[in-house]
Enzyme design. Structure first.
Site, PDB file in Angstrom:
ATOM      1  N   HIS A 199       0.826  -1.140   0.110  1.00  0.00           N
ATOM      2  CA  HIS A 199      -0.157  -0.037   0.082  1.00  0.00           C
ATOM      3  C   HIS A 199       1.012   1.261  -0.087  1.00  0.00           C
ATOM      4  CE1 HIS A 199      -3.159  -2.820   0.659  1.00  0.00           C
ATOM      5  NE2 HIS A 199      -3.924  -2.033  -0.060  1.00  0.00           N
ATOM      6  N   GLU A 441     -10.589 -11.350  -4.655  1.00  0.00           N
ATOM      7  CA  GLU A 441      -9.155 -11.285  -4.297  1.00  0.00           C
ATOM      8  C   GLU A 441      -8.659 -12.427  -3.584  1.00  0.00           C
ATOM      9  OE1 GLU A 441      -8.589  -7.615  -2.441  1.00  0.00           O
ATOM     10  OE2 GLU A 441     -10.238  -7.685  -1.027  1.00  0.00           O
ATOM     11  N   ASP A 465      -3.997  -8.571  -4.320  1.00  0.00           N
ATOM     12  CA  ASP A 465      -4.330  -9.872  -3.143  1.00  0.00           C
ATOM     13  C   ASP A 465      -4.267 -11.081  -3.660  1.00  0.00           C
ATOM     14  OD1 ASP A 465      -3.868  -8.494  -0.643  1.00  0.00           O
ATOM     15  OD2 ASP A 465      -5.753  -7.674  -0.825  1.00  0.00           O
ATOM     16  N   CYS A 512      -9.760  -3.849 -10.373  1.00  0.00           N
ATOM     17  CA  CYS A 512      -9.029  -2.730  -9.463  1.00  0.00           C
ATOM     18  C   CYS A 512      -7.810  -2.619  -9.015  1.00  0.00           C
ATOM     19  CB  CYS A 512     -10.272  -2.188  -8.682  1.00  0.00           C
ATOM     20  SG  CYS A 512     -10.295  -3.502  -7.266  1.00  0.00           S
TER      21      CYS A 512
HETATM   22  C1  PEP Z   1      -6.379  -5.485  -4.359  1.00  0.00           C
HETATM   23  O1  PEP Z   1      -5.974  -6.253  -3.525  1.00  0.00           O
HETATM   24  O2  PEP Z   1      -5.905  -5.715  -5.600  1.00  0.00           O
HETATM   25  C2  PEP Z   1      -6.853  -4.439  -4.092  1.00  0.00           C
HETATM   26  C3  PEP Z   1      -7.553  -3.380  -5.264  1.00  0.00           C
HETATM   27  O3  PEP Z   1      -7.151  -4.108  -2.761  1.00  0.00           O
HETATM   28  P1  PEP Z   1      -5.937  -3.527  -1.946  1.00  0.00           P
HETATM   29  O4  PEP Z   1      -4.768  -3.235  -2.783  1.00  0.00           O
HETATM   30  O5  PEP Z   1      -6.560  -2.321  -1.168  1.00  0.00           O
HETATM   31  O6  PEP Z   1      -5.690  -4.613  -1.042  1.00  0.00           O
HETATM   32 MG    MG Z   2      -6.886  -6.277  -1.556  1.00  0.00          MG
END
Ligand code: PEP
Ligand code: MG
Length: 591
Positions: A199, A441, A465, A512
């Site tokens: 993140h 995910e 994920d 996403c």
């Molecule tokens: C993902 O896991 O691809 C996602 C979009 O959520 P995050 O990156 O916030 O875990």
């Molecule tokens: Mg995620």
């Protein structure tokens, strides 16, 4: 204290956010405390000593609390190490010396304490005896905490104190620290550890600042004040760049400027392939301040609103009303485009410090996202009600993160029904038909996508994920980054299964995760049948650029090839070739 490194030196890491910047380096651990000497008036001396004593007391309280938590989580023997810290806080020799320095030299407490402890640390470090050398770390740690309290530094370095532009270099930067970065002062950053979809890296792309992670020992080798160039395209930090290097980067900047010109021209054009397939392109955001960037990059709404950033870097949970105001503002500003609000995804590498959660052995496999929310129904209820209340203000949709099976989905949906009933009873307006989706995910969710599809209105594939859980490769760990392969055949099959299940049940499927913002992978995702792509606003222009140059029929051939292949490397190489041939301008100047 700069200039250790003579001549140009290149360090390599993992590129995570594009762009080039140059300027002075600020190494975070070296900059933990900015300690200046101040002269204290005679009338204020007693107050200054009191301030020092209070800092000692406060530090002691914190150490007792840390010790208590460690003993609770790991057992008494681990907690013993803090006894040594606490003994140091009671060392009369050191305390008296500091107080004498405050009184006699009329020095501020932080300067006096720093001067005295630094002398002890240096003396102990010189000792042959192991006993003393082992205590250096304890003294350093304890004195650092006392200084944190004297200077009221909350994090290991208070990033809000930056007052001139710099390139941040640190061993690590937590997502909560990254979320505080001020673009005015942080030109870019580089860390020793970290992965492309941590993140921290995601936030760098969102802030649109060049960044690299996994640069190994960079923070030990650089010094605050060094002059460096950071290349977020190729993942390098170049200290003391030569004139030749600067000239080459000048040329790269020109190439980028002409590409940006091309990208600006299509900013308000649709994301449609040469043979007429329209792809919904939306943005990933962290808070309401990103609205401007969403609009500036011509996104058709928000495909992922990571609401957890409203919960970190603060002392209390945001109230329902506070959340409602934020969701409302985003929905209204982006109307008539949809805004998909993802319910809280705390845990993993994102924590709210005020929640004081116990440390877990495997946080990514632990109490995270929907699991955490279902166990905290009051907190979850406040968020669901806030989202429902914001729903009439625009095209609000909601989605759940980390769904692993039907039970979780049913439980979450039941809570939504309860919240709706409450709002109805109180005559508070909301959109009865607000669409709810699930993130796919976790591999189990992809494998039962046909069952989940009956319960939701859309899927959004969280590839960040999905990749880490399928390939058992921690997304934040640079040591396994070679295993973290988006084009692994297992990943492509799971994406295909998810998309097919969605379409068979008449719902759409988007992506996403970070692969949605990588133009090299765009044709492959289109070929796999994805309907929507959602990524950081700054990378959307490039994704749209390649979509407008692709034929869906050719993208499908690429996907057919990929699904039949057994090698990630072969698939990736084919994707690179395809993308470079389709949109050469996007890759000019990149190695
Ligand atoms: C993902 O896991 O691809 C996602 C979009 O959520 P995050 O990156 O916030 O875990
Ligand atoms: Mg995620």
């Amino acid at each position: 204290m700069s200039g250790q490194i003579k001549g140009e030196k290149i360090y390599r890491g993992i590129p995570v956010s594009a762009g080039v910047c140059r300027g002075k380096v600020l190494v975070l651990h070296q900059a933990r405390h900015v300690i200046a000497r101040r002269r204290i008036a005679d009338t204020e001396l007693a107050g200054e000593i009191k301030r020092f004593e209070q800092a000692l007391v406060r530090t002691r309280q914190q150490m007792v609390e840390i010790q208590r938590r460690v003993i609770q989580n790991t057992g008494a023997s681990e907690g013993d190490i803090f006894d040594a810290h606490m003994l140091m806080l009671e060392d009369r020799v050191v305390i008296d010396e500091v107080i004498r320095m405050i009184q006699e030299q009329k020095s501020n407490a932080d300067f006096a304490f720093h001067t005295v402890t630094d002398r002890y640390i240096a003396a102990m470090a010189r000792e042959e005896d192991e006993f003393f050398r082992e205590r250096v770390d304890v003294l350093r740690d304890t004195s650092g905490r006392v200084l944190d309290n004297l200077l009221e530094v909350k994090d290991s370095f208070d990033l809000k104190r930056l007052n001139e532009p710099c390139i941040l270099v640190g061993h690590d930067l937590s997502p909560s620290m990254t979320a505080q970065l001020d673009r005015k002062y942080v030109l870019g950053f580089a860390t020793d550890i970290g992965g492309k979809t941590s993140h921290t890296a995601i936030l760098a792309r969102s802030l649109d600042i060049p960044a690299i992670v996994g640069a190994q020992t960079l923070s030990e080798e650089l010094e605050t004040g060094d002059y460096a160039l950071l290349d977020g395209y190729n993942g390098t930090v170049i200290v003391n760049p030569t004139d030749q290097t600067l000239f080459e980067y000048g040329q790269l900047a020109q190439i980028q400027a002409s590409l940006n010109e091309k990208l600006r021209e299509i900013q308000n054009q649709p994301a449609v392939t040469l043979d007429g397939k329209t792809i919904h392109l939306s943005a990933n955001i962290e808070d309401q301040h990103d609205i401007e960037s969403v609009l500036a990059h011509g996104a058709e709404g928000v495909g992922l609103f990571r609401t957890e950033f409203l919960f970190i870097n603060r002392d209390q949970l945001p109230t329902e009303e506070e959340q409602y105001q934020v969701y409302r503002q985003v929905a209204a500003a982006l109307k008539p485009h949809p805004v998909i609000i993802r319910t809280l995804d705390l845990g993993g590498d994102k924590f709210a410090s005020h929640l004081q959660l116990a440390r877990e052995m495997n946080p990514f496999l632990g109490w995270r996202a929907i699991r955490f929310c279902l166990a905290q129904p009051e907190m979850f209820r406040a968020q669901i009600r806030a989202i429902l209340r914001a729903s009439p203000e625009g095209r609000v949709k909601m989605m759940y993160p980390m769904i692993s099976g039907l039970d979780e989905l049913n439980q979450a949906n039941a809570l939504v029904e309860k919240c709706k009933a409450e709002l109805r009873a109180d005559q508070i307006p909301f959109n009865e038909a607000m669409k709810i989706g699930a993130m796919i995910e976790i591999p189990s969710a992809a494998l039962i996508a046909d069952a989940l599809a009956k319960k939701v209105s859309f899927f959004s594939i969280g590839s960040n994920d999905l990749i880490q859980y399928t390939l058992a490769a921690d997304r934040t760990n640079e040591k396994v980054s070679h295993l973290y392969e988006p084009t692994h055949p297992a990943i492509l099959r799971l994406i295909k299964m998810t998309v097919d299940a969605a379409h068979a049940h008449g719902i759409w499927a988007g992506v996403c995760g970070e692969i949605a913002g990588d133009p090299v992978l765009t044709p492959l995702l289109l070929g796999l049948g994805v309907d929507e792509l959602s990524a950081a606003p700054a990378v959307l222009d490039q994704v749209k650029y390649i979509i407008r140059r692709v034929k869906l029929s050719e993208a499908r051939e690429l996907a057919t090839f990929a699904l039949a292949s057994e090698s990630s490397a072969e698939i990736f190489a084919r994707c690179v070739k395809f993308a470079r041939e389709t949109a050469p301008s996007l890759f000019e100047g990149q190695s």
